[in-house]
Design a protein around this motif. Structure first.
Motif, PDB file in Angstrom:
ATOM      1  N   MET A   1       0.841  -1.201   0.000  1.00 48.53           N
ATOM      2  CA  MET A   1       0.000   0.000   0.000  1.00 48.53           C
ATOM      3  C   MET A   1       0.880   1.257   0.000  1.00 48.53           C
ATOM      4  SD  MET A   1      -3.184   0.606   2.447  1.00 48.53           S
ATOM      5  CE  MET A   1      -3.942   2.182   2.644  1.00 48.53           C
ATOM      6  N   LYS A   2       0.409   2.268  -0.697  1.00 46.34           N
ATOM      7  CA  LYS A   2       1.173   3.528  -0.730  1.00 46.34           C
ATOM      8  C   LYS A   2       0.788   4.401   0.470  1.00 46.34           C
ATOM      9  CE  LYS A   2       1.868   5.923  -4.497  1.00 46.34           C
ATOM     10  NZ  LYS A   2       1.564   6.615  -5.784  1.00 46.34           N
ATOM     11  N   ILE A   3       1.793   4.793   1.201  1.00 43.02           N
ATOM     12  CA  ILE A   3       1.542   5.596   2.408  1.00 43.02           C
ATOM     13  C   ILE A   3       2.349   6.884   2.360  1.00 43.02           C
ATOM     14  CG2 ILE A   3       1.890   5.671   4.910  1.00 43.02           C
ATOM     15  CD1 ILE A   3       1.290   2.623   4.850  1.00 43.02           C
ATOM     16  N   ALA A   4       1.665   7.994   2.565  1.00 39.10           N
ATOM     17  CA  ALA A   4       2.349   9.283   2.694  1.00 39.10           C
ATOM     18  C   ALA A   4       2.371   9.637   4.179  1.00 39.10           C
ATOM     19  CB  ALA A   4       1.603  10.353   1.900  1.00 39.10           C
ATOM     20  N   LEU A   5       3.567   9.624   4.746  1.00 34.99           N
ATOM     21  CA  LEU A   5       3.737   9.990   6.157  1.00 34.99           C
ATOM     22  C   LEU A   5       4.044  11.481   6.223  1.00 34.99           C
ATOM     23  CD1 LEU A   5       6.140   7.413   7.881  1.00 34.99           C
ATOM     24  CD2 LEU A   5       3.840   8.021   8.608  1.00 34.99           C
ATOM     25  N   LEU A   6       3.201  12.220   6.917  1.00 33.14           N
ATOM     26  CA  LEU A   6       3.409  13.672   7.000  1.00 33.14           C
ATOM     27  C   LEU A   6       3.478  14.075   8.463  1.00 33.14           C
ATOM     28  CD1 LEU A   6       0.719  14.730   4.361  1.00 33.14           C
ATOM     29  CD2 LEU A   6       3.197  14.726   4.027  1.00 33.14           C
TER      30      LEU A   6
ATOM     31  N   HIS B   1       5.319  -1.616   3.235  1.00 35.25           N
ATOM     32  CA  HIS B   1       4.552  -0.670   2.418  1.00 35.25           C
ATOM     33  C   HIS B   1       5.498   0.260   1.666  1.00 35.25           C
ATOM     34  CE1 HIS B   1       0.865  -1.870   4.527  1.00 35.25           C
ATOM     35  NE2 HIS B   1       1.596  -1.845   5.619  1.00 35.25           N
ATOM     36  N   GLU B   2       4.896   0.946   0.688  1.00 34.56           N
ATOM     37  CA  GLU B   2       5.648   1.943  -0.078  1.00 34.56           C
ATOM     38  C   GLU B   2       5.458   3.286   0.641  1.00 34.56           C
ATOM     39  OE1 GLU B   2       5.231   3.724  -4.552  1.00 34.56           O
ATOM     40  OE2 GLU B   2       4.435   1.701  -4.177  1.00 34.56           O
ATOM     41  N   VAL B   3       6.450   3.696   1.435  1.00 33.92           N
ATOM     42  CA  VAL B   3       6.266   4.839   2.331  1.00 33.92           C
ATOM     43  C   VAL B   3       7.088   6.037   1.872  1.00 33.92           C
ATOM     44  CG1 VAL B   3       6.431   5.643   4.723  1.00 33.92           C
ATOM     45  CG2 VAL B   3       5.940   3.239   4.266  1.00 33.92           C
ATOM     46  N   GLU B   4       6.440   7.183   1.811  1.00 35.34           N
ATOM     47  CA  GLU B   4       7.177   8.434   1.578  1.00 35.34           C
ATOM     48  C   GLU B   4       6.902   9.366   2.742  1.00 35.34           C
ATOM     49  OE1 GLU B   4       7.195  10.579  -2.037  1.00 35.34           O
ATOM     50  OE2 GLU B   4       7.179   8.763  -3.263  1.00 35.34           O
ATOM     51  N   MET B   5       7.974   9.948   3.287  1.00 36.98           N
ATOM     52  CA  MET B   5       7.825  10.822   4.454  1.00 36.98           C
ATOM     53  C   MET B   5       8.134  12.273   4.078  1.00 36.98           C
ATOM     54  SD  MET B   5       9.858  10.491   8.045  1.00 36.98           S
ATOM     55  CE  MET B   5      10.813  11.939   8.411  1.00 36.98           C
ATOM     56  N   ALA B   6       7.359  13.199   4.604  1.00 39.50           N
ATOM     57  CA  ALA B   6       7.635  14.619   4.337  1.00 39.50           C
ATOM     58  C   ALA B   6       7.165  15.486   5.502  1.00 39.50           C
ATOM     59  CB  ALA B   6       6.939  15.063   3.051  1.00 39.50           C
TER      60      ALA B   6
END
Lengths: 153, 424
Positions: free
Chosen positions: A1-6, A29-34
């Protein structure tokens, strides 16, 4: 699952928690953090579940890096109706404005059409517990709740 | 490898180390401190009943536990040739970059006749005392029943709150029982807190005053609210004050005075009254103790003044090539802990930029210090102190601090010690 961690942070604790969470979830998971402060609210991705971590500062205000995000959202009048998010708040129950920052951010996102997955979970710095002990289960539960929603769309 | 030393393990030094880890990857960073324990103001300046604020130390602990930053304790920066201390030039010959994050630990003294009378105490000294700082832990101040606090910033409100709290309100804090017992035994009946500003310009944050409303045995009165006039109806400070319970038959009466300028303190053996000018009228408050909370200054005036006078960019903290200053030591006693985080990021970016232009050297950092000084402590030493403090913890408290420097050093060195305060 694509997860955007903010994350929205003032003292850096929420950023650190977000880094821990990225490490915890990254294998599955496919995680991107910003940082919310570096995030354009009009460019959020409808294919990702947004996991948002946000502290509270001063008199129940948004933390420093969430403020420009909130302002940009208001100024752009962005339509977030394709966006799903879950939110985790950090606060200090010494103050009666406990965790109002995450509450304000959640209300603002919903007002702009975003769909909230599950209830907001709050962490109290006065509790003596470690924030990851509640943030990790929170993230896992919200991902489990969101998976059917993304599978259906 | 580039060697970076940060002097001062308080929040500004720690935030700077965090920012430098990102801005100058591959550099080795050591944080030095006069004490064998890190975290400076977080451990010794933040009020003991604000453990939520103190939790920021967990974030800083990660620097030493996971991110490769070194901690070198029990090292004092001093004058050239002064025994047992390290001079700035020695430090600079061991490290490529030196950053001074020494803070401003000294109370700014009241510039008044009578300020040297016994019974007049600085808020920083009092807070360090309650926090068991080895410099200030020993002498219990004789408080008396009537306290006057000069100043209305957040530090003043911290002092007010701790003096006014009852024993049960310290549950969950790390305030030693000897302190809460001492405060209770004083039997404080009245606290007057005075500032020059009108209420809407007072220096406290509204949230600090709102917290006071939770203490049901306190009643509040106000003098000088008229200075704020009608122009500030929606002011958050006035609103916070207006929501405090009015003084009736409460155990402790707290009076806020606005527009009050201190003029002199009087007494024979000890302070017995504090005089103020309120719109040309003299206000005289009989009292047993005066706490001054009017700001902070450096404990090393010659060093700081000289460095800032010749600084390339004092606001950012650039003193001269390879030498920088961070936090309050650079900018003065203004700004909260998180504000220093943002300043640290700006300074780290500048240091990274400057490193591109410095000549390549082969400095040896910690190894050079170890060869020069004996008795240095490390992070493992702090962890031994930490473990002892947590193990010795009493009911209702989250830790029992070791307040004696010799005991700290014994614990840090891993030697057996038998001080009763740290026994379970």
């Amino acid at each position: 699952m694509k997860i955007a961690l903010l994350y929205g942070t003032e003292t850096g604790t929420t950023e650190m928690l977000c880094e821990d969470l990225e490490g915890h979830l990254g294998g599955d998971h496919e995680v991107e953090m910003a940082d919310l402060g570096d995030t354009d609210p009009t460019s959020l991705d409808g294919d990702s579940l947004h996991l948002i971590l946000c502290s509270t500062y001063g008199d129940g205000e948004l933390p420093a890096t969430a403020q420009p995000f909130a302002q940009a959202l208001i100024d752009a009048g962005a339509d977030l109706s394709g966006i799903r998010f879950a939110i985790f708040g950090l606060g200090d129950s010494t103050y009666e404005t406990f965790n109002e920052g995450s509450q304000k951010l959640a209300e603002l996102l919903v007002k702009h059409g975003a769909k909230q997955v599950g209830d907001r979970t709050t962490y109290d710095a006065m509790s003596g517990d470690m924030p990851e002990d509640s943030a990790f289960p929170w993230a896992e539960e919200r991902i489990a709740e969101a998976e059917p929603l993304f599978a259906a769309s | 490898m580039i060697q970076i030393a940060i002097v001062g393990a308080g929040p500004s030094g720690c935030y700077l180390a965090q920012a430098l880890l990102k801005a100058v990857p591959g550099a080795h960073i050591d944080i030095l401190d006069r004490l064998p324990v890190p975290f400076g103001l977080v451990r010794y300046g933040v009020a003991p009943d604000h453990q939520g604020t103190k939790a920021v130390a967990r974030q800083f602990a990660r620097l030493f536990e996971k991110q490769g930053v070194g901690f070198i304790g029990n090292v004092t920066l001093g004058q050239e040739g002064e025994g047992g201390t390290l001079s700035l030039s020695e430090l600079q010959s061991a490290y490529d970059v030196v950053v001074l994050a020494l803070g401003l630990p000294k109370d700014r003294a009241l510039p008044l006749p009578g300020a040297a009378l016994p019974g007049v105490i600085g808020a920083g000294q009092l807070t360090r005392h309650w926090n068991d700082h080895p410099d200030d832990s020993a002498s219990l101040p004789d408080l008396g029943r009537r306290v006057v606090i000069v100043g209305q910033g957040n530090v003043a409100i911290d002092v007010l709150r701790i003096l006014a709290k009852r024993a049960e309100h310290f549950d969950g804090s790390d305030l030693a029982h000897r302190h809460s017992d001492h405060i209770a035994a004083a039997g404080i009946e009245s606290i007057d807190i005075l500032g020059r500003s009108p209420a809407h310009e007072a220096k406290f944050d509204p949230v600090m005053v709102k917290e006071l409303a939770k203490l049901p045995h306190m009643g509040f009165a106000f003098e000088g609210l008229a200075h704020s006039g009608a122009a500030s109806q929606d002011d958050a400070r006035l609103e916070a004050l207006a929501n405090l319970p009015a003084a009736a038959d409460h155990d402790i009466r707290v009076t806020f005075h606005f527009g009050a300028t201190p003029t002199r303190l009087t007494g024979t053996d000890r302070v017995s009254a504090a005089q103020f000018d309120c719109d040309g009228a003299e206000l005289s408050l009989p009292c047993d103790t005066v706490v001054s909370a009017i700001g902070f200054e450096t404990h090393v005036p010659g060093l700081r003044d000289d460095l800032l006078a010749g600084a390339e960019d004092a606001a950012l903290g650039v003193l001269r090539p390879g030498l920088y200053a961070a936090g309050w030591f650079a900018r003065g006693p203004r700004g909260t802990i998180p504000e220093n985080r943002q300043a640290a990021q700006a300074l780290a970016a500048r240091i990274a930029q400057d490193l591109g232009t410095l000549p390549k050297t082969s400095k040896t950092g910690a190894a050079a210090l170890a060869a020069r000084l004996s008795g240095l402590t490390d992070y493992a030493g702090w962890q031994r102190i930490d473990a002892a403090e947590l193990a010795a913890c009493d009911a209702g408290r989250v830790r029992a601090k070791v307040a004696d420097l010799t005991d700290m050093l014994t614990l840090a060195a891993g030697r057996a010690q038998d001080h009763p305060e740290t026994e379970t």
